[in-house]
Design a protein around this motif. Structure first.
Motif, short mmCIF file in Angstrom:
data_model
loop_
_atom_site.label_atom_id
_atom_site.label_comp_id
_atom_site.label_asym_id
_atom_site.label_seq_id
_atom_site.Cartn_x
_atom_site.Cartn_y
_atom_site.Cartn_z
N THR A 169 49.03 50.10 36.12
CA THR A 169 48.45 48.76 36.19
C THR A 169 46.98 48.83 35.81
N PRO A 170 46.58 48.10 34.78
CA PRO A 170 45.17 48.17 34.37
C PRO A 170 44.26 47.49 35.40
N MET A 171 43.11 48.09 35.62
CA MET A 171 42.10 47.49 36.47
C MET A 171 41.19 46.64 35.60
N LEU A 172 40.93 45.45 36.04
CA LEU A 172 40.07 44.53 35.30
C LEU A 172 38.82 44.26 36.12
N VAL A 173 37.71 44.07 35.44
CA VAL A 173 36.45 43.79 36.10
C VAL A 173 35.98 42.41 35.65
N TYR A 174 35.62 41.59 36.63
CA TYR A 174 35.20 40.22 36.35
C TYR A 174 33.79 39.99 36.86
N SER A 175 33.09 39.11 36.18
CA SER A 175 31.82 38.57 36.66
C SER A 175 32.04 37.07 36.73
N ASP A 176 32.06 36.54 37.93
CA ASP A 176 32.49 35.16 38.17
C ASP A 176 33.92 35.03 37.65
N GLN A 236 34.73 35.39 34.36
CA GLN A 236 34.74 36.00 33.04
C GLN A 236 35.14 37.48 33.12
N GLU A 237 36.22 37.86 32.41
CA GLU A 237 36.60 39.27 32.35
C GLU A 237 35.59 40.02 31.48
N LEU A 238 35.15 41.15 31.98
CA LEU A 238 34.16 41.95 31.24
C LEU A 238 34.86 43.03 30.42
N ASP A 239 34.38 43.23 29.20
CA ASP A 239 34.92 44.28 28.34
C ASP A 239 34.22 45.61 28.58
#
Length: 181
Positions: A68-75, A77-80
């Motif tokens: 399962t990929p971990m995703l990082v968000y700011s508010d 918005q998904e961050l690349d």
């Protein structure tokens, strides 16, 4: 022998059910000396390495989570790109994302505990993440929080990770499953 349905009809029609003879039950080993293995290494060996069902269950769960990929968000918005994304993709020089999370989840399932230690400047962003063997960790109690985590090898404390009594901050992150005891 009457079927279950026939017995129910007879019972509700006001009849009394006749009792059948109870099956014979035999106990083997009652009263004998049985030693139980309770250490993490024993349980991991007996319950995981030598038990195909436990091995398969733990691996299926751990591999599923590791895929399962971990995703990082700011508010919203998904961050690349972000330091956390880089850290999770390569937690340590010899460990990748999938291996790290598979090991972490396996430790958590087998012992109920996983301990992650960060490496890097004390005040800065962590540079690397490592898993510590749960059977080697000793938690030193404090007033409300642990006061320290100790890494013990052959009865000797080889590393002590202090816990801030105000914030609970430590270089060690302790993940644990609920335990009624």
């Amino acid at each position: 022998m009457a079927s279950f349905g026939e017995r129910l009809r007879y019972l509700f029609a006001g009849g009394a059910e006749t009792k059948q003879a109870a099956p014979v039950v035999q106990y083997h080993g009652v009263g004998s000396d049985v030693s139980y293995k309770t250490g993490y290494a024993d349980l991991a060996n007996e319950g995981y390495q030598k038990n195909a069902i436990v091995y398969r269950c733990v691996n299926e769960i751990a591999n599923g989570i590791a895929q399962t990929p971990m995703l990082v968000y700011s508010d919203d918005q998904e961050l690349d790109s972000h330091p956390l994304i880089s850290l999770l993709r390569a937690p340590a020089p010899t460990t990748g994302y999938a291996e790290f999370f598979q090991s972490m989840v396996s430790q958590l399932l087998l012992s109920g505990n996983a301990f992650i230690v960060r490496s890097g400047p004390d005040a800065g962003e962590p540079q690397e993440l490592y898993l510590l063997r749960p059977d080697r960790m000793r938690i030193k109690p404090g007033k409300h929080l642990p006061s320290a985590y100790e890494y013990v090898i052959e009865g000797r404390v080889v590393e002590r990770y202090m816990v801030d009594p105000e914030t609970g901050y430590s270089e060690v992150k302790h993940l644990k499953l609920w335990n009624p005891l």
